[in-house]
Design a protein around this motif. Sequence first.
Motif, PDB file in Angstrom:
ATOM      1  N   VAL A   5     -19.124  28.697  15.225  1.00 22.56           N
ATOM      2  CA  VAL A   5     -18.770  27.271  15.231  1.00 22.56           C
ATOM      3  C   VAL A   5     -20.011  26.419  15.500  1.00 22.56           C
ATOM      4  O   VAL A   5     -20.212  25.367  14.869  1.00 22.56           O
ATOM      5  N   ALA A   6     -20.852  26.858  16.436  1.00 22.70           N
ATOM      6  CA  ALA A   6     -22.073  26.109  16.741  1.00 22.70           C
ATOM      7  C   ALA A   6     -23.001  26.042  15.530  1.00 22.70           C
ATOM      8  O   ALA A   6     -23.574  24.985  15.225  1.00 22.70           O
ATOM      9  N   VAL A   7     -23.153  27.171  14.830  1.00 23.32           N
ATOM     10  CA  VAL A   7     -24.025  27.199  13.649  1.00 23.32           C
ATOM     11  C   VAL A   7     -23.456  26.311  12.548  1.00 23.32           C
ATOM     12  O   VAL A   7     -24.181  25.555  11.886  1.00 23.32           O
ATOM     13  N   ILE A   8     -22.127  26.389  12.334  1.00 25.36           N
ATOM     14  CA  ILE A   8     -21.489  25.563  11.305  1.00 25.36           C
ATOM     15  C   ILE A   8     -21.648  24.084  11.638  1.00 25.36           C
ATOM     16  O   ILE A   8     -22.010  23.261  10.774  1.00 25.36           O
ATOM     17  N   ALA A   9     -21.387  23.724  12.908  1.00 26.26           N
ATOM     18  CA  ALA A   9     -21.522  22.324  13.317  1.00 26.26           C
ATOM     19  C   ALA A   9     -22.962  21.843  13.150  1.00 26.26           C
ATOM     20  O   ALA A   9     -23.205  20.715  12.701  1.00 26.26           O
ATOM     21  N   ASN A  10     -23.909  22.703  13.499  1.00 27.32           N
ATOM     22  CA  ASN A  10     -25.310  22.322  13.370  1.00 27.32           C
ATOM     23  C   ASN A  10     -25.692  22.126  11.907  1.00 27.32           C
ATOM     24  O   ASN A  10     -26.401  21.165  11.566  1.00 27.32           O
ATOM     25  N   THR A  11     -25.214  23.008  11.032  1.00 23.94           N
ATOM     26  CA  THR A  11     -25.521  22.875   9.607  1.00 23.94           C
ATOM     27  C   THR A  11     -24.881  21.627   9.021  1.00 23.94           C
ATOM     28  O   THR A  11     -25.509  20.901   8.235  1.00 23.94           O
ATOM     29  N   ILE A  12     -23.624  21.359   9.414  1.00 24.17           N
ATOM     30  CA  ILE A  12     -22.952  20.149   8.934  1.00 24.17           C
ATOM     31  C   ILE A  12     -23.664  18.898   9.436  1.00 24.17           C
ATOM     32  O   ILE A  12     -23.841  17.916   8.704  1.00 24.17           O
ATOM     33  N   ALA A  13     -24.090  18.936  10.704  1.00 24.59           N
ATOM     34  CA  ALA A  13     -24.805  17.781  11.265  1.00 24.59           C
ATOM     35  C   ALA A  13     -26.098  17.521  10.502  1.00 24.59           C
ATOM     36  O   ALA A  13     -26.429  16.378  10.173  1.00 24.59           O
ATOM     37  N   LYS A  14     -26.830  18.597  10.190  1.00 24.36           N
ATOM     38  CA  LYS A  14     -28.080  18.418   9.448  1.00 24.36           C
ATOM     39  C   LYS A  14     -27.817  17.930   8.027  1.00 24.36           C
ATOM     40  O   LYS A  14     -28.602  17.143   7.477  1.00 24.36           O
ATOM     41  N   ALA A  15     -26.707  18.376   7.445  1.00 21.51           N
ATOM     42  CA  ALA A  15     -26.340  17.865   6.128  1.00 21.51           C
ATOM     43  C   ALA A  15     -26.019  16.369   6.209  1.00 21.51           C
ATOM     44  O   ALA A  15     -26.361  15.595   5.305  1.00 21.51           O
ATOM     45  N   ALA A  16     -25.370  15.973   7.306  1.00 18.84           N
ATOM     46  CA  ALA A  16     -25.076  14.551   7.495  1.00 18.84           C
ATOM     47  C   ALA A  16     -26.360  13.748   7.692  1.00 18.84           C
ATOM     48  O   ALA A  16     -26.526  12.653   7.140  1.00 18.84           O
ATOM     49  N   TYR A  17     -27.291  14.296   8.476  1.00 17.59           N
ATOM     50  CA  TYR A  17     -28.575  13.610   8.654  1.00 17.59           C
ATOM     51  C   TYR A  17     -29.281  13.446   7.308  1.00 17.59           C
ATOM     52  O   TYR A  17     -29.849  12.387   7.009  1.00 17.59           O
ATOM     53  N   ALA A  18     -29.251  14.518   6.496  1.00 15.80           N
ATOM     54  CA  ALA A  18     -29.913  14.465   5.188  1.00 15.80           C
ATOM     55  C   ALA A  18     -29.267  13.413   4.294  1.00 15.80           C
ATOM     56  O   ALA A  18     -29.949  12.733   3.516  1.00 15.80           O
ATOM     57  N   THR A  19     -27.941  13.265   4.384  1.00 18.18           N
ATOM     58  CA  THR A  19     -27.227  12.294   3.551  1.00 18.18           C
ATOM     59  C   THR A  19     -27.480  10.863   4.012  1.00 18.18           C
ATOM     60  O   THR A  19     -27.727   9.960   3.200  1.00 18.18           O
ATOM     61  N   ILE A  20     -27.433  10.672   5.335  1.00 16.89           N
ATOM     62  CA  ILE A  20     -27.586   9.319   5.870  1.00 16.89           C
ATOM     63  C   ILE A  20     -29.036   8.859   5.814  1.00 16.89           C
ATOM     64  O   ILE A  20     -29.335   7.733   5.401  1.00 16.89           O
ATOM     65  N   VAL A  21     -29.941   9.733   6.213  1.00 13.23           N
ATOM     66  CA  VAL A  21     -31.351   9.347   6.309  1.00 13.23           C
ATOM     67  C   VAL A  21     -32.073   9.523   4.982  1.00 13.23           C
ATOM     68  O   VAL A  21     -32.907   8.707   4.597  1.00 13.23           O
ATOM     69  N   GLY A  22     -31.745  10.621   4.268  1.00 12.62           N
ATOM     70  CA  GLY A  22     -32.500  10.943   3.066  1.00 12.62           C
ATOM     71  C   GLY A  22     -31.952  10.340   1.789  1.00 12.62           C
ATOM     72  O   GLY A  22     -32.639   9.630   1.081  1.00 12.62           O
ATOM     73  N   ARG A  23     -30.699  10.655   1.506  1.00  9.69           N
ATOM     74  CA  ARG A  23     -30.041  10.195   0.284  1.00  9.69           C
ATOM     75  C   ARG A  23     -30.710  10.770  -0.963  1.00  9.69           C
ATOM     76  O   ARG A  23     -31.668  11.526  -0.896  1.00  9.69           O
ATOM     77  N   GLY A  24     -30.174  10.398  -2.138  1.00 11.65           N
ATOM     78  CA  GLY A  24     -30.791  10.791  -3.400  1.00 11.65           C
ATOM     79  C   GLY A  24     -30.761  12.276  -3.658  1.00 11.65           C
ATOM     80  O   GLY A  24     -29.890  13.016  -3.178  1.00 11.65           O
ATOM     81  N   ALA A  25     -31.730  12.736  -4.440  1.00 14.77           N
ATOM     82  CA  ALA A  25     -31.797  14.135  -4.845  1.00 14.77           C
ATOM     83  C   ALA A  25     -31.978  15.058  -3.654  1.00 14.77           C
ATOM     84  O   ALA A  25     -31.471  16.180  -3.646  1.00 14.77           O
ATOM     85  N   PHE A  26     -32.695  14.608  -2.632  1.00  7.71           N
ATOM     86  CA  PHE A  26     -32.921  15.450  -1.464  1.00  7.71           C
ATOM     87  C   PHE A  26     -31.612  15.857  -0.817  1.00  7.71           C
ATOM     88  O   PHE A  26     -31.362  17.042  -0.564  1.00  7.71           O
ATOM     89  N   SER A  27     -30.752  14.883  -0.537  1.00  8.93           N
ATOM     90  CA  SER A  27     -29.479  15.189   0.122  1.00  8.93           C
ATOM     91  C   SER A  27     -28.594  16.038  -0.769  1.00  8.93           C
ATOM     92  O   SER A  27     -27.911  16.957  -0.289  1.00  8.93           O
ATOM     93  N   GLY A  28     -28.595  15.781  -2.092  1.00  9.66           N
ATOM     94  CA  GLY A  28     -27.772  16.576  -3.000  1.00  9.66           C
ATOM     95  C   GLY A  28     -28.197  18.041  -3.021  1.00  9.66           C
ATOM     96  O   GLY A  28     -27.352  18.950  -2.927  1.00  9.66           O
TER      97      GLY A  28
END
Length: 424
Positions: free
Chosen positions: A376-399
Amino acid sequence: MDTLTLFQRFGLAIAIGAIVGMERHWRERDEQEGQRTAGLRTFTLAGLLGGTAGLLEQAISGAEAAGGLTVAGIFLVFSLVFAAFQYRESIASENYSVTSVIAAMSTFALGALAVLGSQSLAAAGGVALVSILASREVLHGFMRTLTWNELRSAILFLAMTFIVLPLIPARAIGPFGGISPADIWMLVILLAGISFCGYVAVKVFGTSRGELLAGAVGGLISSTGVTITNSRRAKAGDDPRPLVAGTLAANAVSCAKVTVFCLALAAPIAWRIGPALVTTALVMAGFSLFFFQRSQDTHAGNDARNPFELAAVLKMALLLVAIAFLARAATLWFGDAGLLVVAALSGLADVDAIAVTIAGMQNTIDVELAARAFGVAVIANTIAKAAYATIVGRGAFSGHFLLASSAALAAGLTVFVLTPAFSV
């Protein structure tokens, strides 16, 4: 001090002079005999003179209360004589470098230190001195390519670490265990350091190889920090593919690191969750290599961007601190019964801390529950980093990052489900 120790210290003083003299003589090896002020013999004698001055200091003043006047007097006379001869050589050759004078003074001082003080420090100083002298071409080339942004950022980073950090109080402030201002600033330094190291790696090794290397090394420290840093850079306009490759490399290394932690601290839990973590790491590493091969490997050259933007680093550090604070509050609210909830909340900021916590509870909880909390910790951490990538990065990087992260999580969950459960 016994005779054998004195011989060892005196020999070290001579050895320091000899190794410095080898470098100085080699650099001026094409000069005719008598046209150089100092070479192998002279610098060896300088080390010997420093050691002799130390022995005289002990004999005159005593080892317990050495006033240093003997060493200081001999050092002053030696420096003046050497500088005078070096000055005459400089006039004749029209080369006004003072490096050899400083090297000779340092050799004398290290020889005296070898006799009077720490042998380890004297030996380390001798190695450092020779390394600096031998790196002239590298250092001069580095200075020719150094930009103002890089110099300013390096000075700022050193000030943050060695001037500001010692002045910040370490005592935690606030409820639920509080928040330490020093810990917040350490996180700022960590994020800035990851960004700066990534910048240097790209400049030295090129865009693709540099990002991949910087990401892999950053994953040993903080894969979340690498994700946030690269997301911000992608949003600023940098090529997203090498950034994604570096970010996925950081996450792959992070999963492997957590597996090693668990294996070292709690082997039964590692055997249950390890295959899933290794699978996740391998999938992320595969995607990292894929994006690495598709990216164009160019050198940054005189890139004008800053190695790190302090304002952005501060915002991200405060965000991670807030998440960690909420996770700590949830731990007090839910207690042991809410281990999965706490693991999920802790994983939003970092996996290492909750991994060590769960591994330390191996004797009080079931292996299956511990493994699930780990997952659960690993999944939450991966989801959180995906959220950071989407919010902060956007574009092709987040995709690209979302695609690779989703595939890695799916593969890891599949392996976890298919791995037989057991308890001890």
